[in-house]
Design an enzyme around this catalytic site. Sequence first.
Site, PDB file in Angstrom:
ATOM      1  N   CYS A 175     -28.399  -8.023 -16.092  1.00 54.13           N
ATOM      2  CA  CYS A 175     -27.638  -7.864 -17.284  1.00 54.13           C
ATOM      3  C   CYS A 175     -28.613  -8.123 -18.446  1.00 54.13           C
ATOM      4  CB  CYS A 175     -26.443  -8.610 -17.634  1.00 54.13           C
ATOM      5  SG  CYS A 175     -25.748  -8.449 -19.097  1.00 54.13           S
ATOM      6  N   CYS A 182     -23.312  -6.275 -18.312  1.00 51.64           N
ATOM      7  CA  CYS A 182     -22.083  -6.512 -17.636  1.00 51.64           C
ATOM      8  C   CYS A 182     -20.936  -5.423 -18.204  1.00 51.64           C
ATOM      9  CB  CYS A 182     -21.701  -7.911 -17.830  1.00 51.64           C
ATOM     10  SG  CYS A 182     -22.654  -8.969 -16.959  1.00 51.64           S
ATOM     11  N   CYS A 217     -19.511 -11.740 -19.281  1.00 53.18           N
ATOM     12  CA  CYS A 217     -20.858 -11.895 -19.950  1.00 53.18           C
ATOM     13  C   CYS A 217     -20.877 -12.702 -20.900  1.00 53.18           C
ATOM     14  CB  CYS A 217     -21.060 -10.409 -20.209  1.00 53.18           C
ATOM     15  SG  CYS A 217     -22.796  -9.873 -20.719  1.00 53.18           S
ATOM     16  N   CYS A 237     -26.815 -11.299 -20.420  1.00 54.19           N
ATOM     17  CA  CYS A 237     -26.478 -12.694 -19.612  1.00 54.19           C
ATOM     18  C   CYS A 237     -27.225 -12.788 -18.510  1.00 54.19           C
ATOM     19  CB  CYS A 237     -25.259 -12.735 -19.342  1.00 54.19           C
ATOM     20  SG  CYS A 237     -24.486 -11.924 -17.718  1.00 54.19           S
ATOM     21  N   GLY A 273       0.833  -1.110  -0.009  1.00 53.10           N
ATOM     22  CA  GLY A 273       0.048  -0.011  -0.004  1.00 53.10           C
ATOM     23  C   GLY A 273       0.860   1.170  -0.016  1.00 53.10           C
TER      24      GLY A 273
END
Lengths: 284, 252, 232
Positions: A242, A267, A273, A245, A33
């Site tokens: 979606c 998506c 997808c 899908c 980080g």
Amino acid sequence: MNAPMEGYNFAYLDEATKRMLRRTILKAVAVPGHQIPFGAREMPLPYGWGTGGIQVTAAILGPADTLKVIDQGADDTTNAISIRRFFTRVAGVATTERTEDATIIQTRHRIPEAPLREDQVLVYQVPQPEPLSKLEPRRAETKRLHALADYGLMHVRLYEDIARLGHIAKAYDYPVMVNGRYLMSPSPIPAFDNPKMHRMAALQLFGAGREKRIYAIPPYTEVRSLDFEDHPFRPIRAPQACALCGSRESYLDEVITDDRGGRVFVCSDTDYCGTRVAARKGAA
Amino acid sequence: MTGALLTAEGLDLHFGAIPALVDVAIDVAEGEVVAIVGESGSGKTTLLRVLSGQMAPDAGTVRWLGQDVHGMGEAARRRLMRTDWGFVHQNPRDGLRLNVSAGGNVGERLMAVGARHYGNIRAQALEWLAKVEVDATRIDDLPRTFSGGMQQRLQIARTLVTRPRLVFMDEPTGGLDVSVQARLLDLIRGLSRELGLSVLIVTHDIAAARLLADRILVMRRGRVVEQGLTDRVLDDPQHPYTQLLVSSVLAA
Amino acid sequence: MSALLRTEGLSKAFTLHLQGGTRIPVLGGVDLAVHPGECIALWGPSGAGKSTLMRCLYGNYGAGAGRILLRHGGAEIDLATADPRSIIAARRETIGYVSQFLRVIPRVATRDIVAEPMIARGVPKAEAIARATALLHRLNLPERLHGLPPATFSGGEQQRVNLARGFAPGYPVLLLDEPTASLDAANRAIVIAMINEAKHAGAAIVGIFHDAEVREAVADRLFDVLPQQDAA
């Protein structure tokens, strides 16, 4: 493996530069980080197009790797296609659009929906690595705040959101604490993706070309989104399925279909997808 | 002095050839209000900066509960500055975040020391706004929309919310109208008594020092020329400079 | 019985640096002792140094020479040399001072001004406020004034606020500098009663009373304060 272009070193950068980058990456992995400065090179595309991510990818890419590049989750956008072609030409590596086949995934603003594995590396393109930049413009001061883990200021920002709007308004680039020590910008991924960073099996590397910073999250590292006890972090997605899908789990893009307000949600992860659509066709 | 929270000895500091501090010693006990008075350039603000760890002296030591303030490292000193210590600046713009709401300003120190419950932070912010007489309806307003006196009161709320033991104040009534000054002084006096605060206040306002301080130090050209019980120093000044200072005050 | 407050060879002079260092001697070799239940009236012409002596006894003025011994907390402390924190403690617990003038604290209500020294001594706030209110009533200060800051009060009203603030805590030692100067006959009588009650309770009192009636009613003896130029 395709034959790379003549006249360039493997993966475009010279070996000394790649060594410098790898040392930076090692340091970044050692201090999860924490932003490590590096000597960013001029790349053959403009800042903001992923110069940081490309340099990180170039430094870790080997001839046996398979590369996937996504932009906002999609493999077929201009940025993704040109970066993929770039590495095909300068390194001759195999490329793929399938998440599970890739060993290195360079991304702009998304994490794939499919869980990543230990043998994969996720490389983020980062426009602004400093999560405190909007609150404290002086870089010397933000460095000091990181050194002292003095992050009250970031919570002030979240406090202000709740005070004004009733909830934390940050929907992307939502700040996280890495390994309980450093405050980190996850790059402008949607807050929806934040939980995927937590204890991810794959190594996550972040490259900021213009700002000349690299940082990292080693596999299985604690990554917590900042929040308040009484206003816990909540990943948000459009409450739709979606249109292609039918997924109710994935992150959705809103697509305007005409100029009369028509719209659909699909998506953002095109591979996810497409795989689902193909599976449904196969089953039918 | 036993029971002293802050003790400083032998402080020396020169800016080139100019003596800012010459062999200054001072201590502040629990619950005590100490004023440092003197004209501009006498070194009083420099002394405050040295005592609060913001500037290192050329020689001498500053101790907080026996710990060397200038030897403790920046992390420890910062922690001190947001827990046991507070600092009220002359110009509230130096002590406030002007692009953050009043509530956020008061809450920042709480969040800096780990408060993570929005409701509690907000409740404490409201409580402190009330204590410093800022209307609760202003909690989400930006300080830039406040008057100078309100900004200064907000700065005090922001400083005191974490219950520091010692507060440094640099000319807290400096740029304010006389009527606003009185209100602020009274507020500082009330809060310091109610909370048992120790206060080290730099001022050139003799009346403010008389109202607030248990003890007073008179500075001139980097030296403490006289010190003692506030009313004794002001009513029976011994040093020529103190006599001049006291006799220069216009009686209201 | 031992004195609650006494001085030994107390001398005081002012050096005026702004007037070429002129030195003005005011007190020389003052030996004074005041015992529990006793009231001493300082006596002498105007300008002889009575108020200066009072201020020395309170630690408000420093002493040039000699000692100012106050029985405080089971021991004697010398106000001439004690550090400021000890003097503040002595003022909180042991010695009270009623001057002719009230030093007004902006925006603080009268009853809070009176209650403040009691609260500082640890009296619970409600009780301190109740005692303050009762004493203000006794001194004929109307209730409607109790919640106001005394800045705009008349001289007599301010003096009564001052008296209430000085008498309320019940200090073992009390210094009274012309406590009745601005009062009418009725209020003077009340102050006389309050002084005598304090004496009965064992307080040692030193006062300056220009008013012969008050002086005769409360003083056990006079203490001469002579101008230094004359004494020399």
